[in-house]
Design a protein around this motif. Structure first.
Motif, PDB file in Angstrom:
ATOM      1  N   PRO A 213      40.030  20.306  -2.422  1.00 60.45           N
ATOM      2  CA  PRO A 213      40.628  21.534  -1.882  1.00 60.45           C
ATOM      3  C   PRO A 213      40.336  21.769  -0.405  1.00 60.45           C
ATOM      4  CG  PRO A 213      38.737  22.057  -3.264  1.00 60.45           C
ATOM      5  CD  PRO A 213      38.971  20.580  -3.403  1.00 60.45           C
ATOM      6  N   PHE A 214      39.260  21.125   0.138  1.00 57.19           N
ATOM      7  CA  PHE A 214      38.866  21.396   1.523  1.00 57.19           C
ATOM      8  C   PHE A 214      38.392  20.118   2.224  1.00 57.19           C
ATOM      9  CE2 PHE A 214      38.047  25.461  -0.656  1.00 57.19           C
ATOM     10  CZ  PHE A 214      38.739  26.334   0.175  1.00 57.19           C
ATOM     11  N   PHE A 215      38.338  20.202   3.554  1.00 60.79           N
ATOM     12  CA  PHE A 215      37.665  19.191   4.357  1.00 60.79           C
ATOM     13  C   PHE A 215      36.975  19.892   5.519  1.00 60.79           C
ATOM     14  CE2 PHE A 215      41.565  19.796   6.625  1.00 60.79           C
ATOM     15  CZ  PHE A 215      41.402  19.366   7.927  1.00 60.79           C
TER      16      PHE A 215
ATOM     17  N   LEU B  28      37.591  23.952   5.276  1.00 59.05           N
ATOM     18  CA  LEU B  28      36.447  24.796   4.937  1.00 59.05           C
ATOM     19  C   LEU B  28      35.753  25.267   6.205  1.00 59.05           C
ATOM     20  CD1 LEU B  28      34.760  25.975   2.596  1.00 59.05           C
ATOM     21  CD2 LEU B  28      33.264  23.970   2.819  1.00 59.05           C
ATOM     22  N   TRP B  29      35.520  24.344   7.124  1.00 57.57           N
ATOM     23  CA  TRP B  29      34.999  24.749   8.436  1.00 57.57           C
ATOM     24  C   TRP B  29      35.198  23.664   9.478  1.00 57.57           C
ATOM     25  CZ3 TRP B  29      30.964  21.420   9.577  1.00 57.57           C
ATOM     26  CH2 TRP B  29      30.091  21.032   8.549  1.00 57.57           C
TER      27      TRP B  29
ATOM     28  N   THR C 178      39.868  25.627  14.777  1.00 55.51           N
ATOM     29  CA  THR C 178      39.528  26.078  13.429  1.00 55.51           C
ATOM     30  C   THR C 178      40.410  27.244  13.009  1.00 55.51           C
ATOM     31  OG1 THR C 178      37.238  25.334  13.699  1.00 55.51           O
ATOM     32  CG2 THR C 178      37.660  26.989  11.997  1.00 55.51           C
ATOM     33  N   MET C 179      40.613  28.186  13.918  1.00 52.95           N
ATOM     34  CA  MET C 179      41.449  29.340  13.581  1.00 52.95           C
ATOM     35  C   MET C 179      42.900  28.921  13.372  1.00 52.95           C
ATOM     36  SD  MET C 179      41.663  33.030  15.407  1.00 52.95           S
ATOM     37  CE  MET C 179      42.812  34.296  14.830  1.00 52.95           C
TER      38      MET C 179
ATOM     39  N   ASN D 288      35.472  29.071   7.830  1.00 51.07           N
ATOM     40  CA  ASN D 288      34.183  29.286   8.488  1.00 51.07           C
ATOM     41  C   ASN D 288      34.152  28.487   9.787  1.00 51.07           C
ATOM     42  OD1 ASN D 288      32.513  30.417   5.941  1.00 51.07           O
ATOM     43  ND2 ASN D 288      33.671  28.617   5.290  1.00 51.07           N
ATOM     44  N   TYR D 289      33.160  28.783  10.624  1.00 45.82           N
ATOM     45  CA  TYR D 289      32.874  27.950  11.791  1.00 45.82           C
ATOM     46  C   TYR D 289      31.368  27.693  11.817  1.00 45.82           C
ATOM     47  CZ  TYR D 289      32.690  25.855  16.347  1.00 45.82           C
ATOM     48  OH  TYR D 289      32.490  24.948  17.362  1.00 45.82           O
ATOM     49  N   VAL D 290      30.963  26.420  11.975  1.00 43.43           N
ATOM     50  CA  VAL D 290      29.554  26.026  11.875  1.00 43.43           C
ATOM     51  C   VAL D 290      29.016  25.581  13.229  1.00 43.43           C
ATOM     52  CG1 VAL D 290      27.991  24.267  10.918  1.00 43.43           C
ATOM     53  CG2 VAL D 290      29.630  25.410   9.436  1.00 43.43           C
TER      54      VAL D 290
END
Length: 434
Positions: free
Chosen positions: A94-96, A136-137, A175-176, A182-184
């Motif tokens: 579902p995410f990367f 995901l982030w 990212t946006m 999220n942002y890491v």
């Protein structure tokens, strides 16, 4: 389509009796656990850097992988993206997650590197319109390039600080644009090698202001995701300022950011800090800063961060028990910050590593859910602290003084008798669900 994963079928849930390597035996995305689909509990993510950018080296040897996308052109970057999204589809991931340096080639100037990132983000966006996999982030690599050898936010050169800040802006924008949850920020070089040339106070102020600027920009652009810091005690630096969850929380409090920033906790980093994975998750939850996890494991004989895929169900179940007790992930998830071994050369190895890890996590989640639903551990925990629910105990904690407590002990002749913590009984209870 590429031909890298030729002959590898889409991996589906077939149950514990399946004889196929390319099948989930325990991870059923649609199975309902504690009222929620398993996929929505676990929120699996593939790490772009280990799966597609890592060349198979280690501290004592160089590249072992030969991948058709290895190269420093945008054509190579697009080929890498093609293979990555094929793998996401095969796994039903579902995410990367990605760093900027994982997905675009480094150019001769900041402006050109930014153009490369923007181009590959558009390429990602087009693929994400056709697939279910989401981001995901995102994050910026502020540790690999030689300019960051003395840190990014904590660098003694203000021009490096400026370059890092500008890079984070571009990565937050990316990212946006991709709808990241999220942002890491990981401070791989935010630390020191020797105190002989380090000003701890100055570097802390720089790092604090840097993070404040990240939060300010988040609100300016309307980014709704969480800002996450990933703790690690050492490696590559001798000492890193984001040592563990407790250290990060103290830093956030110092700069007034404890309500703005959460943590992304990695199993391997927790071990390096002298903690267990479940300890770090439980502590973050108790402090109100739990966000997300990087799932992997270390080789306990090696003593360094080996980033292996998880294969220990009891150990993993303890982590998910604390995740469930914390109320789940929210915007976070389970990112496989893990890499196949440098001897694992075949495309199938990359798929099967994730298949096995996803099954381990699914078994662990179900065990943790069964224990939480059965309430045995929580009932024992409540009973252990029940005395603090009495009115006299509440009053003592709220308004007691040493003098008033001293008088009470004398007046009542208090002589407490210790009670067993029953650790072995609780360990036996836990082992029954595994």
């Amino acid at each position: 389509m590429t031909d890298f994963f030729n002959g590898i079928p889409q991996v589906r849930y077939e149950g514990p009796q399946s004889q196929s390597d390319f099948a989930f035996r325990h991870y059923n995305p649609d199975e309902v656990v504690l009222g929620k689909r398993m996929e929505d509990h676990l929120r699996f993510a593939v790490a772009y850097w280990h799966s597609f950018a890592w060349p198979g080296g280690d501290p004592f040897g160089g590249q072992t992988f030969e991948r058709p996308w290895f190269g420093d052109t945008m054509q190579h970057a697009r080929r890498k993206a093609d293979v990555a999204f094929e793998m996401f589809e095969i796994l039903g991931a579902p995410f990367f997650c990605f760093h900027d340096a994982d997905v675009r080639p480094e150019a001769a100037s900041f402006a050109e590197s930014t153009r490369n990132l923007e181009e590959i983000v558009e390429y990602f966006a087009a693929k994400m319109e056709r697939q279910k996999t989401r981001l995901l982030w995102g994050t910026a690599n502020l540790f690999s390039h030689r300019r960051y050898m003395s840190g990014a936010a904590t660098n003694p050169d203000p021009e490096v600080f400026a370059y890092a800040a500008a890079t984070v802006k571009t990565c937050m924008d990316a990212t946006m644009k991709l709808g990241g949850a999220n942002y890491v920020l990981w401070g791989g070089r935010e630390g020191y090698e020797t105190l002989l040339n380090t000003d701890l106070g100055r570097e802390a102020e720089q790092m604090g202001r840097f993070l404040q600027m990240v939060v300010e920009y988040k609100h300016k652009i309307g980014f709704k995701g969480a800002i996450l810091i990933e703790p690690k005690p050492q490696e590559p630096s001798k000492h890193q300022y984001d040592y563990d969850v407790a250290t990060v929380y103290g830093f956030l409090r110092r700069f007034g950011l404890e309500a703005e920033v959460k943590v992304n906790i990695e199993q391997g980093h927790a071990i390096l800090a002298g903690h267990s994975f479940e300890h770090e998750i439980a502590l973050a939850a108790s402090l109100g800063i739990f966000g997300s996890i990087d799932m992997n494991r270390n080789d306990y004989q090696s003593g360094w961060d080996t980033d292996q895929f998880p294969n220990n169900v009891p150990e993993t179940a303890m982590a998910y028990y604390e995740v469930l007790r914390a109320g789940g992930f929210g915007s976070g998830g389970t990112n496989f910050d893990a890499k196949i071994r440098r001897q694992s050369l075949d495309p199938a190895d990359l798929i099967l590593a994730h298949v096995g890890a996803m099954d381990v996590c699914a078994r662990a989640l179900k065990a943790a859910a069964a224990m939480l639903e059965g309430d045995a551990l929580e009932a024992a925990r409540r009973a252990r602290y029940a005395g603090w629910d009495a009115p006299a105990a509440k009053a003592m904690l709220k308004s007691g003084t040493l003098e008033s407590i001293h008088a009470r002990v004398l007046a009542e002749g208090l002589n407490p008798v210790p009670r067993s913590g029953r650790q072995e009984r609780l360990e036996n209870l836990w082992n029954r669900v595994l």
